[in-house]
Motif scaffolding. Structure first.
Motif, PDB file in Angstrom:
ATOM      1  N   MET A 119       0.830  -1.111  -0.155  1.00 13.66           N
ATOM      2  CA  MET A 119      -0.082   0.096   0.110  1.00 13.66           C
ATOM      3  C   MET A 119       0.814   1.221   0.122  1.00 13.66           C
ATOM      4  N   LEU A 120       2.070   1.244   0.740  1.00 11.53           N
ATOM      5  CA  LEU A 120       2.800   2.501   0.693  1.00 11.53           C
ATOM      6  C   LEU A 120       3.754   2.618  -0.441  1.00 11.53           C
ATOM      7  N   GLU A 121       3.887   1.553  -1.258  1.00 12.33           N
ATOM      8  CA  GLU A 121       4.492   1.572  -2.451  1.00 12.33           C
ATOM      9  C   GLU A 121       3.425   2.206  -3.772  1.00 12.33           C
ATOM     10  N   ARG A 122       2.226   1.921  -3.481  1.00 10.03           N
ATOM     11  CA  ARG A 122       1.094   2.324  -4.563  1.00 10.03           C
ATOM     12  C   ARG A 122       0.992   4.055  -4.240  1.00 10.03           C
ATOM     13  N   VAL A 123       1.425   4.379  -3.209  1.00  8.41           N
ATOM     14  CA  VAL A 123       1.215   5.814  -3.065  1.00  8.41           C
ATOM     15  C   VAL A 123       2.634   6.709  -2.889  1.00  8.41           C
ATOM     16  N   GLY A 124       3.612   5.757  -3.511  1.00  6.08           N
ATOM     17  CA  GLY A 124       4.921   6.630  -4.004  1.00  6.08           C
ATOM     18  C   GLY A 124       5.617   6.770  -2.663  1.00  6.08           C
ATOM     19  N   ILE A 125       5.966   5.700  -2.022  1.00  2.00           N
ATOM     20  CA  ILE A 125       6.854   5.906  -0.916  1.00  2.00           C
ATOM     21  C   ILE A 125       8.378   6.001  -1.150  1.00  2.00           C
ATOM     22  N   ALA A 126       8.602   5.577  -2.248  1.00  2.00           N
ATOM     23  CA  ALA A 126       9.850   5.586  -2.840  1.00  2.00           C
ATOM     24  C   ALA A 126      10.302   7.245  -3.216  1.00  2.00           C
ATOM     25  N   ARG A 127       9.374   7.964  -3.595  1.00  2.00           N
ATOM     26  CA  ARG A 127       9.506   9.242  -3.680  1.00  2.00           C
ATOM     27  C   ARG A 127       9.212  10.152  -2.572  1.00  2.00           C
ATOM     28  N   ALA A 128       8.849   9.835  -1.464  1.00  4.20           N
ATOM     29  CA  ALA A 128       8.152  10.644  -0.543  1.00  4.20           C
ATOM     30  C   ALA A 128       9.225  11.253   0.079  1.00  4.20           C
ATOM     31  N   SER A 129       8.853  12.754   0.706  1.00  8.31           N
ATOM     32  CA  SER A 129      10.106  13.213   1.431  1.00  8.31           C
ATOM     33  C   SER A 129       9.986  12.984   2.893  1.00  8.31           C
ATOM     34  N   ALA A 130       8.800  12.260   3.153  1.00  7.54           N
ATOM     35  CA  ALA A 130       8.465  12.135   4.816  1.00  7.54           C
ATOM     36  C   ALA A 130       7.282  11.282   4.809  1.00  7.54           C
ATOM     37  N   VAL A 131       7.256  10.567   6.153  1.00  7.00           N
ATOM     38  CA  VAL A 131       6.228   9.772   6.408  1.00  7.00           C
ATOM     39  C   VAL A 131       5.838  10.216   7.836  1.00  7.00           C
ATOM     40  N   ARG A 151      11.415   1.629   8.770  1.00  7.15           N
ATOM     41  CA  ARG A 151      12.896   1.965   8.979  1.00  7.15           C
ATOM     42  C   ARG A 151      13.631   0.629   8.237  1.00  7.15           C
ATOM     43  N   ALA A 152      12.915  -0.307   8.237  1.00  3.09           N
ATOM     44  CA  ALA A 152      13.691  -1.609   7.740  1.00  3.09           C
ATOM     45  C   ALA A 152      13.624  -1.543   6.090  1.00  3.09           C
ATOM     46  N   LYS A 153      12.553  -1.174   5.616  1.00  2.00           N
ATOM     47  CA  LYS A 153      12.490  -1.136   4.179  1.00  2.00           C
ATOM     48  C   LYS A 153      12.965  -0.029   3.309  1.00  2.00           C
ATOM     49  N   TRP A 154      12.590   1.082   3.916  1.00  2.00           N
ATOM     50  CA  TRP A 154      12.926   2.535   3.414  1.00  2.00           C
ATOM     51  C   TRP A 154      13.825   3.289   4.516  1.00  2.00           C
ATOM     52  N   PRO A 155      15.156   2.928   4.884  1.00  2.00           N
ATOM     53  CA  PRO A 155      15.690   3.643   5.828  1.00  2.00           C
ATOM     54  C   PRO A 155      15.910   5.036   5.505  1.00  2.00           C
ATOM     55  N   LYS A 156      16.086   5.399   4.360  1.00  2.00           N
ATOM     56  CA  LYS A 156      16.415   6.876   4.161  1.00  2.00           C
ATOM     57  C   LYS A 156      15.130   7.727   4.273  1.00  2.00           C
ATOM     58  N   VAL A 157      14.131   7.267   4.290  1.00  2.00           N
ATOM     59  CA  VAL A 157      12.685   8.085   4.112  1.00  2.00           C
ATOM     60  C   VAL A 157      12.465   8.638   5.813  1.00  2.00           C
ATOM     61  N   GLU A 168       9.085   3.359  22.524  1.00  3.50           N
ATOM     62  CA  GLU A 168       9.024   2.315  21.888  1.00  3.50           C
ATOM     63  C   GLU A 168       9.066   2.860  20.432  1.00  3.50           C
ATOM     64  N   LEU A 169       8.698   4.200  19.969  1.00  2.00           N
ATOM     65  CA  LEU A 169       8.722   4.770  18.619  1.00  2.00           C
ATOM     66  C   LEU A 169      10.288   4.916  18.221  1.00  2.00           C
ATOM     67  N   GLU A 170      11.036   5.551  19.525  1.00  4.60           N
ATOM     68  CA  GLU A 170      12.431   5.984  18.993  1.00  4.60           C
ATOM     69  C   GLU A 170      13.168   4.574  19.019  1.00  4.60           C
ATOM     70  N   LYS A 171      12.938   3.656  19.813  1.00  3.83           N
ATOM     71  CA  LYS A 171      13.884   2.323  19.399  1.00  3.83           C
ATOM     72  C   LYS A 171      13.354   1.772  18.250  1.00  3.83           C
ATOM     73  N   ALA A 172      12.155   1.973  17.712  1.00  7.66           N
ATOM     74  CA  ALA A 172      11.793   1.256  16.258  1.00  7.66           C
ATOM     75  C   ALA A 172      12.490   2.214  15.279  1.00  7.66           C
ATOM     76  N   GLY A 173      12.990   3.352  15.449  1.00  3.63           N
ATOM     77  CA  GLY A 173      13.681   4.042  14.593  1.00  3.63           C
ATOM     78  C   GLY A 173      13.231   5.456  13.930  1.00  3.63           C
ATOM     79  N   ALA A 174      12.090   5.794  14.645  1.00  6.59           N
ATOM     80  CA  ALA A 174      11.670   7.060  14.158  1.00  6.59           C
ATOM     81  C   ALA A 174      12.672   8.406  14.234  1.00  6.59           C
ATOM     82  N   THR A 175      12.381   9.173  13.230  1.00  8.64           N
ATOM     83  CA  THR A 175      13.298  10.447  13.171  1.00  8.64           C
ATOM     84  C   THR A 175      13.008  11.195  14.211  1.00  8.64           C
ATOM     85  N   ALA A 176      11.699  11.550  14.411  1.00  7.76           N
ATOM     86  CA  ALA A 176      11.564  12.271  15.754  1.00  7.76           C
ATOM     87  C   ALA A 176      10.057  11.931  16.046  1.00  7.76           C
ATOM     88  N   VAL A 177       9.809  12.181  17.327  1.00  4.07           N
ATOM     89  CA  VAL A 177       8.473  11.498  18.071  1.00  4.07           C
ATOM     90  C   VAL A 177       7.931  12.696  18.791  1.00  4.07           C
TER      91      VAL A 177
END
Length: 590
Positions: free
Chosen positions: A482-494, A512-518, A532-541
């Motif tokens: 579903m994320l691929e359908r809405v263009g996550i590879a071209r997204a600037s942020a989630v 974070r596992a599949k799109w580490p640069k987003v 929990e969210l910070e440990k999961a890899g969120a850029t900011a919470v």
């Protein structure tokens, strides 16, 4: 490749020859062949269904003969069909069916009935019996959900209008499999009983059994399944949760099987009951490996039974059948789509997308052969025709794109509704959850003319947003496709604003596992969730409870006489202390 598989088969024979585990040799051969062949299909971006069929044909008695009889293993592989229907039920929630009812129930039903009826007449004209013609006709009326959906995603056309229409029809075709399998059971009983069996009485009994079984499953499942899942979820034991999902699918399948109906029907109903629960994403994630593996095993067993000497001996018949039924389906589907208010070009592209056969043709026809309804020689020709037509699906889709380019030129986007604008988005923001927080973020982005796409599982909420011209879609943001359908590879942020804390954490982990640069920005309900969210890899919470309390404190301070500057300074100091303490010592909350 053939020599390698033969050598591997000999090694397996030597190692497993003295070990008496049922179907161990066959399972090992299947896995070796899959590892040897499937990477090639992945390399050429071909359908995995075709890959499994090819593997089965290669290692079967009509290929290199590593497997002589797959009857026992095919029975295990049929569990793949059970899990496939279970996951389809999970996808087809009541709310989703209601929101897509015009195209799913209207156009989809018309397609199945019209194409099935026309192809039934075609087989009757060719000299087949009424029962055999009905099964064969409606089996070929179905298209490949797996291949078409994957094609639409890969071509970036899932959100285009032809893709939306095709997917709606595919949903109805998946639903139609259940009554079609019931029809196979009725016809099989009649074929084995001869003239002594009253077909109308048999149909009536089958309908009564179906009604009772469905009513029992829906009644019991509605009150028992969700409660049971709640109890198991509170144990926080993933193995137990997985075991319950397997049990739910298999137990309902056995219940309908005991009633003389298709096991797939029970699994479908179980999935449908769970589709509107908060457990659906986790169930889908857990069940996917079992479904994929067992369904692959089923297609391999189908491939083993396919005799490609049939193509040599009946080349003209296979070629003619492919040409006739694909052309007939393409024209009928295009005409029906046009009658539902779509443009000519959209209708033509939809017809070409769905013109080929589908994977359920093998399921339905195999059951009809086992029940003595369809002759084996005829089944071989039709199944081979369906398999070859499935291989032509990418070419038919490309033909539709070529026709659009030639007929509509650069104005091809007129065929697309608002969904098509996703394809042109770059550096956009994806908002996961469009509740009160998501809407606020969307409004601020819109005011700054920054593009965004939102996903929400509330169909009414997404529909209302779409009427306002916002790119908000009904969909589960926790699913990678579903994320691929809405263009996550071209997204600037989630931006993750989901109300469900567990789902938000899983989504951040997956992102974070599949799109580490987003960059991923998340909303936390409380301090523990923030950790929990910070440990999961969120850029900011953002700590929701903290921010609400700080804003409220600011109002109180100003109300009792503190200046705005003092209030702002105090609030900023507390905020900074909390977030810095969180970053330095995240374990103190545990």
């Amino acid at each position: 490749m053939e020599n390698e598989i033969l050598s591997a088969g000999a090694a397996v024979e030597a190692v497993a020859g003295g070990i008496h585990v049922p179907y161990l040799r066959e399972a090992i051969v299947f896995l070796i062949a899959a590892v040897a062949v499937m990477p090639l299909f992945h390399w050429f971006r071909a359908s995995t269904v075709l890959g499994y069929l090819f593997i089965g044909a290669l290692i079967g008695p009509h290929g290199v003969a590593l497997i002589g009889d797959a009857e026992g293993v095919s029975q295990i592989g049929e569990l793949g069909v059970v899990f496939l229907l279970f996951t389809i039920g999970l996808e087809l929630s009541w709310q989703r069916l209601r929101s897509m009812r015009t195209y799913v129930l209207g156009l989809g039903s018309a397609q199945v009935l019209v194409c099935g009826g026309a192809l039934t007449g075609l087989f009757m004209a060719a000299g087949q019996s009424v029962f055999a013609s009905t099964i064969l006709g409606f089996a070929l009326a179905l298209s490949s959900t797996a291949i078409v959906t994957q094609l639409l995603i890969e071509r970036g056309e899932f959100a285009a209008q032809p893709g939306r229409i095709a997917f709606s029809i595919l949903l109805m075709q998946d639903l139609a499999v259940v009554p079609l399998l019931v029809m196979v059971s009725i016809f099989s009983a009649y074929a084995q009983g001869g003239d002594e069996v009253n077909i109308f009485q048999l149909a009536g009994i089958a309908m009564l059994k179906a009604a009772l079984a469905v009513a029992l499953i829906l009644t019991v499942g509605r009150y028992v399944l969700r409660w049971t899942y709640g109890v198991v979820a509170r144990t926080k034991n993933p193995e137990l949760f997985l075991a319950l999902s397997l049990l739910a699918a298999l137990l309902t399948a056995v219940a309908t099987g005991a009633a003389g109906l298709s096991m797939a029907l029970g699994a479908f109903l179980a999935g449908l009951l769970l589709s509107d629960t908060e457990f659906r994403p986790q169930i889908e994630t857990d069940i996917q490996p079992f479904k994929a593996l067992l369904l692959g095993l089923f297609f391999i067993s189908v491939g083993i039974g396919m005799d490609f000497s049939v193509l040599r001996d009946n080349f003209d018949a296979v070629l003619a059948l492919i040409a006739v039924f694909t052309l007939l389906k393409a024209l009928l589907i295009a005409g029906l789509t046009f009658s539902f208010g779509q443009t000519r070009l959209c209708s033509l592209r939809t017809g070409l997308l769905l013109a080929s056969g589908g994977e359920f043709a093998f399921v339905v026809i195999s059951g009809a052969v086992a029940g003595g309804v369809v002759p084996l020689t005829v089944a071989h020709v039709v199944q081979l025709s369906a398999a070859v037509s499935m291989a032509l699906t990418p070419g038919l889709a490309a033909l539709g794109g070529f026709l659009q380019t030639r007929l509509d030129g650069r104005q091809g986007d007129r065929e697309r509704d608002a969904d098509g604008s996703i394809e042109g988005l770059e550096a956009h923001v994806i908002i996961a959850g469009y509740g009160r927080v998501g809407r606020t973020i969307g409004r601020l982005l819109s005011e700054q003319q920054l593009p965004f796409v939102a996903l929400d599982l509330d169909p009414m909420r997404s529909r209302l947003a779409r009427t306002r011209g916002e790119l908000v879609y009904y969909g589960d943001a926790a699913r990678a496709e579903m994320l691929e359908r809405v263009g996550i590879a071209r997204a600037s942020a989630v931006v993750v604003t989901l109300d469900d804390s567990a789902a938000a954490s899983r989504l951040v982990t997956a992102l974070r596992a599949k799109w580490p640069k987003v960059p991923v920005y998340a909303r936390a309900r409380d301090r523990e969730h923030m950790i929990e969210l910070e440990k999961a890899g969120a850029t900011a919470v953002v700590h929701e409870a903290l921010e609400a309390s700080l804003q409220l404190s600011g109002h109180v301070l100003r109300a009792i006489g503190a200046s705005s500057e003092v209030a702002a300074t105090l609030i900023d100091r507390v905020r900074l202390e909390v977030y810095e303490r969180q970053a330095v010592a995240p374990d103190e909350a545990h």
